[in-house]
Motif scaffolding. Sequence first.
Motif, mmCIF file in Angstrom:
data_model
loop_
_atom_site.group_PDB
_atom_site.id
_atom_site.type_symbol
_atom_site.label_atom_id
_atom_site.label_comp_id
_atom_site.label_asym_id
_atom_site.label_seq_id
_atom_site.Cartn_x
_atom_site.Cartn_y
_atom_site.Cartn_z
ATOM 1 N N CYS A 16 0.831 -1.205 0.000
ATOM 2 C CA CYS A 16 0.000 0.000 0.000
ATOM 3 C C CYS A 16 0.868 1.259 0.000
ATOM 4 O O CYS A 16 0.569 2.235 -0.697
ATOM 5 C CB CYS A 16 -0.927 0.002 1.217
ATOM 6 N N MET A 19 2.259 1.814 -3.467
ATOM 7 C CA MET A 19 1.251 2.181 -4.460
ATOM 8 C C MET A 19 0.647 3.559 -4.204
ATOM 9 O O MET A 19 0.017 4.138 -5.095
ATOM 10 C CB MET A 19 0.124 1.143 -4.472
ATOM 11 N N VAL A 23 -0.785 6.203 -7.337
ATOM 12 C CA VAL A 23 -2.248 6.285 -7.335
ATOM 13 C C VAL A 23 -2.697 7.667 -6.884
ATOM 14 O O VAL A 23 -3.652 8.240 -7.430
ATOM 15 C CB VAL A 23 -2.852 5.185 -6.441
ATOM 16 N N LEU A 26 -2.396 9.997 -9.723
ATOM 17 C CA LEU A 26 -3.524 9.856 -10.645
ATOM 18 C C LEU A 26 -4.722 10.660 -10.172
ATOM 19 O O LEU A 26 -5.376 11.356 -10.955
ATOM 20 C CB LEU A 26 -3.908 8.373 -10.768
ATOM 21 N N SER A 52 1.834 8.203 -14.462
ATOM 22 C CA SER A 52 1.408 7.615 -13.187
ATOM 23 C C SER A 52 0.689 6.294 -13.402
ATOM 24 O O SER A 52 0.850 5.351 -12.618
ATOM 25 C CB SER A 52 0.486 8.595 -12.440
ATOM 26 N N ALA A 53 -0.115 6.221 -14.475
ATOM 27 C CA ALA A 53 -0.816 4.975 -14.779
ATOM 28 C C ALA A 53 0.180 3.864 -15.109
ATOM 29 O O ALA A 53 0.008 2.712 -14.682
ATOM 30 C CB ALA A 53 -1.786 5.191 -15.933
ATOM 31 N N SER A 56 1.915 2.716 -11.888
ATOM 32 C CA SER A 56 0.984 1.904 -11.088
ATOM 33 C C SER A 56 0.863 0.502 -11.670
ATOM 34 O O SER A 56 0.910 -0.500 -10.935
ATOM 35 C CB SER A 56 -0.397 2.573 -11.042
#
Length: 217
Positions: A16, A19, A23, A26, A52-53, A56
């Motif tokens: 977490c 990430m 995230v 985004l 960013s995508a 991720s």
Amino acid sequence: MTSPTDLASLLCSRLCHDMLSPVGALANGLELLAEEQDPEMREKVVELLEQSAKISTDKLKFFRLAFGAAGGFGEAVPVEEAHDVIAALASDAKEVKLNWAITEKTLPKPAVKVMLNLAHIALDALIRGGTMDIGAELHEGNVEIVVRANGNRIAFDENIGSALQGDLKPAELSSRTAAAHMIAMLAEENGGGLQYKLDENALVMGAVMPQPAGMIG
């Protein structure tokens, strides 16, 4: 003795944490895109969203193979799959060059998980960029793995080193050391072991993992 529940909780916390940044970027980008009217600025925001995508997605693919059941439930994992997820993370990092020296087509799944997690530790250590060398070979019934991080400054928590060698006390276990602790347990369960060496500009980590009997040809 660390309980499986505690270890799983700490690993989830680490995932977490890793990430949260892409995230969050985004979410922030989408807010900016909804408010921004200037075409040039909107184009820049879209580029940031795409970046960013990608980060991720790269992280999720890596974590799925490093911690999950990706690659199926068989004994072997294609080396190309491991290379792709490591190369993606390296490309997302700042000024990190990956050197890959593995000619095997497949490796045992436990060895791949160990290699991926050592690579992740190496990337974390290269806070100012540098090179990451990864090699593995089958030798006399064993899988021998080496991961080397070389850069101007190496950031390495000695507790991670203790975890790799199985010397970390349960009270010292944290989300930062959980992955190292996990692969030390994995290596021990499979009759192998881990080691590391650290100096000012280099971190070298190695593993020896017995090859499953069913894969020895």
